[in-house]
Design an enzyme around this catalytic site. Sequence first.
Site, PDB file in Angstrom:
ATOM      1  N   LYS A  51       1.015  -1.071   0.320  1.00 52.22           N
ATOM      2  CA  LYS A  51       0.417  -0.021   0.099  1.00 52.22           C
ATOM      3  C   LYS A  51       1.132   1.275  -0.007  1.00 52.22           C
ATOM      4  O   LYS A  51       0.548   2.159  -0.913  1.00 52.22           O
ATOM      5  CB  LYS A  51      -0.920  -0.099   1.057  1.00 52.22           C
ATOM      6  CG  LYS A  51      -2.186  -1.067   1.208  1.00 52.22           C
ATOM      7  CD  LYS A  51      -2.451  -0.816   2.625  1.00 52.22           C
ATOM      8  CE  LYS A  51      -2.402  -0.903   4.130  1.00 52.22           C
ATOM      9  NZ  LYS A  51      -1.910  -2.313   4.062  1.00 52.22           N
ATOM     10  N   ARG A  83      -9.376   0.586   9.159  1.00 55.64           N
ATOM     11  CA  ARG A  83      -9.077  -0.868   8.906  1.00 55.64           C
ATOM     12  C   ARG A  83     -10.358  -1.902   9.559  1.00 55.64           C
ATOM     13  O   ARG A  83     -10.369  -2.564  10.401  1.00 55.64           O
ATOM     14  CB  ARG A  83      -8.080   0.073  10.289  1.00 55.64           C
ATOM     15  CG  ARG A  83      -6.858   0.293   9.293  1.00 55.64           C
ATOM     16  CD  ARG A  83      -5.541   0.473  10.219  1.00 55.64           C
ATOM     17  NE  ARG A  83      -4.381   0.492  10.221  1.00 55.64           N
ATOM     18  CZ  ARG A  83      -2.874   0.414  10.548  1.00 55.64           C
ATOM     19  NH1 ARG A  83      -2.672  -0.341  10.893  1.00 55.64           N
ATOM     20  NH2 ARG A  83      -1.984   0.704   9.590  1.00 55.64           N
ATOM     21  N   ARG A 130      11.370  -6.159   4.689  1.00 51.61           N
ATOM     22  CA  ARG A 130      10.922  -4.998   5.384  1.00 51.61           C
ATOM     23  C   ARG A 130      12.176  -4.404   6.984  1.00 51.61           C
ATOM     24  O   ARG A 130      12.931  -3.645   7.498  1.00 51.61           O
ATOM     25  CB  ARG A 130       9.461  -4.526   5.814  1.00 51.61           C
ATOM     26  CG  ARG A 130       9.130  -2.297   6.056  1.00 51.61           C
ATOM     27  CD  ARG A 130       7.819  -2.000   5.369  1.00 51.61           C
ATOM     28  NE  ARG A 130       7.585  -3.118   6.253  1.00 51.61           N
ATOM     29  CZ  ARG A 130       5.798  -2.799   6.637  1.00 51.61           C
ATOM     30  NH1 ARG A 130       5.091  -2.600   5.812  1.00 51.61           N
ATOM     31  NH2 ARG A 130       5.126  -3.577   7.417  1.00 51.61           N
ATOM     32  N   ARG A 150      12.473  -1.382  11.919  1.00 50.07           N
ATOM     33  CA  ARG A 150      11.155  -0.818  12.232  1.00 50.07           C
ATOM     34  C   ARG A 150      10.859  -2.134  13.744  1.00 50.07           C
ATOM     35  O   ARG A 150      10.724  -3.475  13.385  1.00 50.07           O
ATOM     36  CB  ARG A 150       9.357  -0.851  10.963  1.00 50.07           C
ATOM     37  CG  ARG A 150      10.084  -0.223  10.676  1.00 50.07           C
ATOM     38  CD  ARG A 150       9.077   0.105   9.640  1.00 50.07           C
ATOM     39  NE  ARG A 150       7.369  -0.102   9.960  1.00 50.07           N
ATOM     40  CZ  ARG A 150       6.714  -0.217   9.348  1.00 50.07           C
ATOM     41  NH1 ARG A 150       6.328   0.033   7.972  1.00 50.07           N
ATOM     42  NH2 ARG A 150       5.479  -0.760   9.903  1.00 50.07           N
ATOM     43  N   ARG A 152      -0.178  -8.279  13.543  1.00 46.10           N
ATOM     44  CA  ARG A 152      -1.006  -7.527  12.768  1.00 46.10           C
ATOM     45  C   ARG A 152      -1.407  -8.427  11.991  1.00 46.10           C
ATOM     46  O   ARG A 152      -3.429  -7.326  11.063  1.00 46.10           O
ATOM     47  CB  ARG A 152      -0.098  -7.091  12.464  1.00 46.10           C
ATOM     48  CG  ARG A 152       0.540  -6.128  13.482  1.00 46.10           C
ATOM     49  CD  ARG A 152       1.624  -5.067  13.388  1.00 46.10           C
ATOM     50  NE  ARG A 152       2.097  -4.620  11.774  1.00 46.10           N
ATOM     51  CZ  ARG A 152       2.943  -4.353  10.297  1.00 46.10           C
ATOM     52  NH1 ARG A 152       4.062  -4.715  11.465  1.00 46.10           N
ATOM     53  NH2 ARG A 152       3.292  -4.104   9.405  1.00 46.10           N
TER      54      ARG A 152
END
Length: 187
Positions: free
Chosen positions: A13, A88, A127, A133, A144
């Site tokens: 996204k 969401r 990532r 992160r 998640r």
Amino acid sequence: MRLVLLGPPGSGKGTQATRLKDKLGLAHISTGDMLRAEISAGSELGKQAKAVMDAGNLVSDEILLGMLESRLSQADVAKGFILDGYPRNVAQANALDALLAKIGQPLDAVVQLDVATDLLVQRIAGRAAEQGRADDNPESVRNRLNVYNEQTAPVVDFYAGRGTLERVDGVGELDEVEARIHKAIKA
């Protein structure tokens, strides 16, 4: 053009929103980026959000809607926007519809990026290594994805029922995925 990009974590996204922003001249509004900016600034909101995000959970609807309403009033949004990471859940989708009706800016399209779960986990692991992160650790990622399936996936049905949803294969070269999105939104 007012567009929502939907998809699970790691579906692309953010990457596609950045590409579309440049091509279409739209504001890219990422609730995740807005929250990370608050965390970086060390604000009280940022501290609260960090604890929630580090656990892999979602920040409250009220906080996100307030941040979004403020962002939609900024000048760079006048030509249109791409929402990345919001709504969401169905309650947020309803709240977004009410907010957009209030400001006279209804959505033009909603695009769902479809990516298989095993590829999502692989992408997120990459990532995490690249960006470091904290919200991309394996336990948080599993949580998640579960939260997405339970809370966000019904948003796809919400928009499909309104006739504004376009499903796009999110797998392939970036240019290929972008071309599919352009075709889906006829831009």
